[in-house]
Scaffold this motif. Structure first.
Motif, PDB file in Angstrom:
ATOM      1  N   UNK A   1      -1.550 -28.321 -33.924  1.00  0.00           N
ATOM      2  CA  UNK A   1      -1.407 -28.028 -35.187  1.00  0.00           C
ATOM      3  C   UNK A   1       0.261 -27.986 -35.422  1.00  0.00           C
ATOM      4  N   UNK A   2       0.793 -27.413 -34.381  1.00  0.00           N
ATOM      5  CA  UNK A   2       2.273 -27.482 -34.456  1.00  0.00           C
ATOM      6  C   UNK A   2       2.997 -28.726 -34.376  1.00  0.00           C
ATOM      7  N   UNK A   3       2.439 -29.633 -33.365  1.00  0.00           N
ATOM      8  CA  UNK A   3       3.038 -30.975 -33.489  1.00  0.00           C
ATOM      9  C   UNK A   3       2.753 -31.791 -34.570  1.00  0.00           C
ATOM     10  N   UNK A   4       1.503 -31.655 -35.246  1.00  0.00           N
ATOM     11  CA  UNK A   4       1.565 -32.273 -36.558  1.00  0.00           C
ATOM     12  C   UNK A   4       2.408 -31.960 -37.694  1.00  0.00           C
ATOM     13  N   UNK A   5       3.091 -31.029 -37.619  1.00  0.00           N
ATOM     14  CA  UNK A   5       4.072 -30.610 -38.762  1.00  0.00           C
ATOM     15  C   UNK A   5       5.246 -31.085 -38.395  1.00  0.00           C
ATOM     16  N   UNK A   6       5.498 -31.754 -37.340  1.00  0.00           N
ATOM     17  CA  UNK A   6       7.059 -32.349 -36.794  1.00  0.00           C
ATOM     18  C   UNK A   6       6.869 -33.734 -36.469  1.00  0.00           C
ATOM     19  N   UNK A   7       7.815 -34.444 -36.847  1.00  0.00           N
ATOM     20  CA  UNK A   7       8.122 -35.597 -36.109  1.00  0.00           C
ATOM     21  C   UNK A   7       8.430 -35.946 -34.654  1.00  0.00           C
ATOM     22  N   UNK A   8       9.116 -34.827 -34.296  1.00  0.00           N
ATOM     23  CA  UNK A   8       9.522 -34.717 -32.938  1.00  0.00           C
ATOM     24  C   UNK A   8       9.260 -33.429 -32.409  1.00  0.00           C
ATOM     25  N   UNK A   9       8.952 -32.780 -31.475  1.00  0.00           N
ATOM     26  CA  UNK A   9       8.890 -31.539 -30.832  1.00  0.00           C
ATOM     27  C   UNK A   9       9.343 -31.487 -29.364  1.00  0.00           C
ATOM     28  N   UNK A  10      10.338 -30.420 -29.473  1.00  0.00           N
ATOM     29  CA  UNK A  10      10.993 -30.394 -28.188  1.00  0.00           C
ATOM     30  C   UNK A  10      10.390 -28.993 -27.605  1.00  0.00           C
TER      31      UNK A  10
END
Length: 552
Positions: free
Chosen positions: A500-509
């Protein structure tokens, strides 16, 4: 005598200034506690908020605001850095050593004993460590120490009784604004016990007492009233129920919940004076029915009051009993002063000095013997050779002084025991920092200027990553064990929540520990590419992008 007193104070200020201020920026702020206080001060300063402590953009009620005010002030004066965050704890540590000297002067009526007590406190391992760390405990401890110093002024100088009592309650109020109403409870219990020992409870019948209580209420109460008025039961539940009552009933750190934890902390924490502390206890018990002095009664009352408050609680932390270390230093200073001035104690002094230096030599040998394990984390063996050689050299010098009965010189050598350890910390700072701080890991995360994002973290470094990057964070943790004190951050304990968090961002650190890394790998299988950019200490630094974007 006044000139001689000023000379000793000047010596103490110079020694403590070098000891507590030098090298305070060697290590970045550590996780999870130093960044907790620094992050709160940062967020309060950013919003120009002086009354409501904030963390992750939301009110938090773990501690009253005085420590945050001091850190905010330091940040505004010198910019945000490890040195400025640690500046006021270090300054208070210096003030605490000076306060012990004045308290010793009033209690012992002996300048040498007062000076030795101050040296013992200034060179004890636990006090030095806490003086170079961003916690509330050093500031809280020094306010309590100053309260006892003002009480001793009232007790020993009848012309200044009222002033002493007023000062006592003013410092209790400042302690209450630093940590909790324990800032009044601990000194008040100790004073009552002391006066019961002295059979002088009537001494409290002085107009300075009600005046002091009134000033206490004027200084300490308004913040509590303000916070309750604005936040009501949320403040009561967090501050009084969770952070006090719950800590009494529930162990935040179960491994520390042992009856011997605080006694061992007292003995080990006063290193290198541990053996002298034990000898001082034995000596005091022998004198209980014959020659107990006023300062003995005060020290005992002080220690008993602190232990009454904290020993029964299941949540035990070493820092909780820092307020009794000034009393331990007075006991030890009294014993050492007698050993230097009384011929019948010279053999005992010689034996204790030789034993203390023998422990120092064994520690040096142990460092050398175990250097292969330690060097696993270091780039070079040289710091361990330096530490081992220095400790053994100091031991040899100290034992030589002891056998020649140059006891004062031997005590000064013993007081230098921490210096090689501090110098070694300077030498290994770049090797060990990544194990204690999120600062290095945060350098891989884009800052605010590159756009807002949610960074995945583990519990241990959530505060640090927030402090160093300014980004929102979400904690990856499958244990279902919440923060001991509630934090307004999402906890991702399932694959669906992570996605759910990853879907909202083009790239995640992410800056995460091994178990969180494994959970992310499992959750992202066939959907996201997880790039392990670097390992920093215990942290895995990852960059997560959708497979479609990665293939492009």
């Amino acid at each position: 005598m006044r000139t001689f007193t000023l000379k000793r104070i000047s010596i103490l200020v110079l020694i403590c200034g070098a000891l507590f201020l030098f090298g305070n920026d060697l290590f970045s702020l550590s996780d999870p506690d130093e960044v907790f206080y620094s992050l709160t001060a940062h967020e309060m300063a950013a919003k120009n908020e002086w009354l409501t402590p904030l963390i992750f953009g939301q009110p938090q009620f773990e501690k009253p605001p005085l420590t945050y005010w001091l850190i905010e002030t330091a940040f505004k004066m010198g910019g945000e850095s490890a040195f400025t965050a640690r500046f006021f704890p270090a300054v208070f540590a210096i003030l605490g050593v000076i306060a012990v000297y004045f308290l010793g002067l009033m209690g012992f009526k002996d300048e040498r004993k007062a000076f030795i007590s101050a040296i013992v406190l200034a060179s004890s391992a636990f006090y030095v460590g806490m003086g170079k760390t961003v916690f509330t405990d050093m500031i809280f401890t020094v306010f309590i120490l100053c309260a006892f110093t003002m009480f001793m002024l009232a007790y020993t100088d009848r012309r200044r009784q009222a002033l002493g009592f007023i000062g006592f309650y003013v410092f209790c109020a400042l302690a209450t604004l630093t940590k909790s109403p324990l800032g009044l409870l601990i000194p008040q219990i100790a004073v009552i016990l002391f006066l019961l020992y002295q059979r002088q409870v009537i001494f409290l019948m002085n107009w300075g007492v009600p005046t002091g209580i009134l000033l206490y209420l004027v200084i300490a109460l308004p913040w509590y009233v303000y916070i309750y008025d604005h936040y009501g039961q949320a403040f009561i539940r967090e501050f009084f129920v969770n952070d006090h009552w719950r800590r009494l009933l529930t162990a935040e750190h179960p491994a520390s919940d042992r009856w011997f934890f605080y006694p061992m902390t007292m003995i080990a924490g006063l290193f290198p004076w541990s053996l002298f502390l034990l000898a001082a206890w034995v000596d005091l018990f022998k004198r209980l029915k014959s020659s107990v002095t006023m300062i003995d009664h005060l020290s005992l009352s002080w220690i008993v009051a602190v232990l009454l408050v904290f020993q029964l609680a299941h949540s035990k932390l070493a820092s909780y009993i820092l307020p009794l270390f000034p009393a331990l230093s007075l006991m030890t200073g009294n014993f050492l002063g007698n050993g230097l001035s009384q011929i019948q104690h010279r053999k005992k002094m010689q034996n204790l000095l030789c034993a203390s230096f023998a422990i120092l030599a064994v520690l040096g040998i142990a460092v050398m013997a175990g250097h292969k394990v330690i060097v696993h984390y270091l780039a070079s063996r040289s710091p361990m050779y330096f530490l081992s050689g220095s400790l053994i050299t100091l031991s040899g010098l100290g034992i030589t002084f002891a056998f020649k009965e140059r006891f004062q010189g031997a005590l000064y050598v013993l007081a230098l025991s921490l210096c090689p350890i501090l110098l070694t910390a300077f030498m290994v700072r770049t090797d060990l920092e990544r194990f204690v701080s999120s600062h290095e890991a945060s350098e891989y995360i884009p800052q605010r200027s590159l756009g807002a994002m949610t960074v995945l973290t583990s519990k241990a470094n959530a505060r640090g990553i927030r402090f160093y990057t300014g980004q929102d964070v979400a904690v990856v943790d499958s244990s279902d064990k919440p923060f001991f004190s509630p934090h307004p951050v999402p906890v991702l304990n399932t694959a669906d929540k992570i996605i759910g968090v990853l879907k909202g961002q083009h790239v995640t650190y992410g800056v995460i520990r091994k178990t969180a890394y494994q959970l992310i790998l499992k959750s992202c299988a066939n959907r996201y590419h997880v790039d392990l950019m670097q390992k920093s200490g215990f942290d895995y630094i990852v960059r997560i992008v959708p497979y479609a974007q990665f293939k492009k």
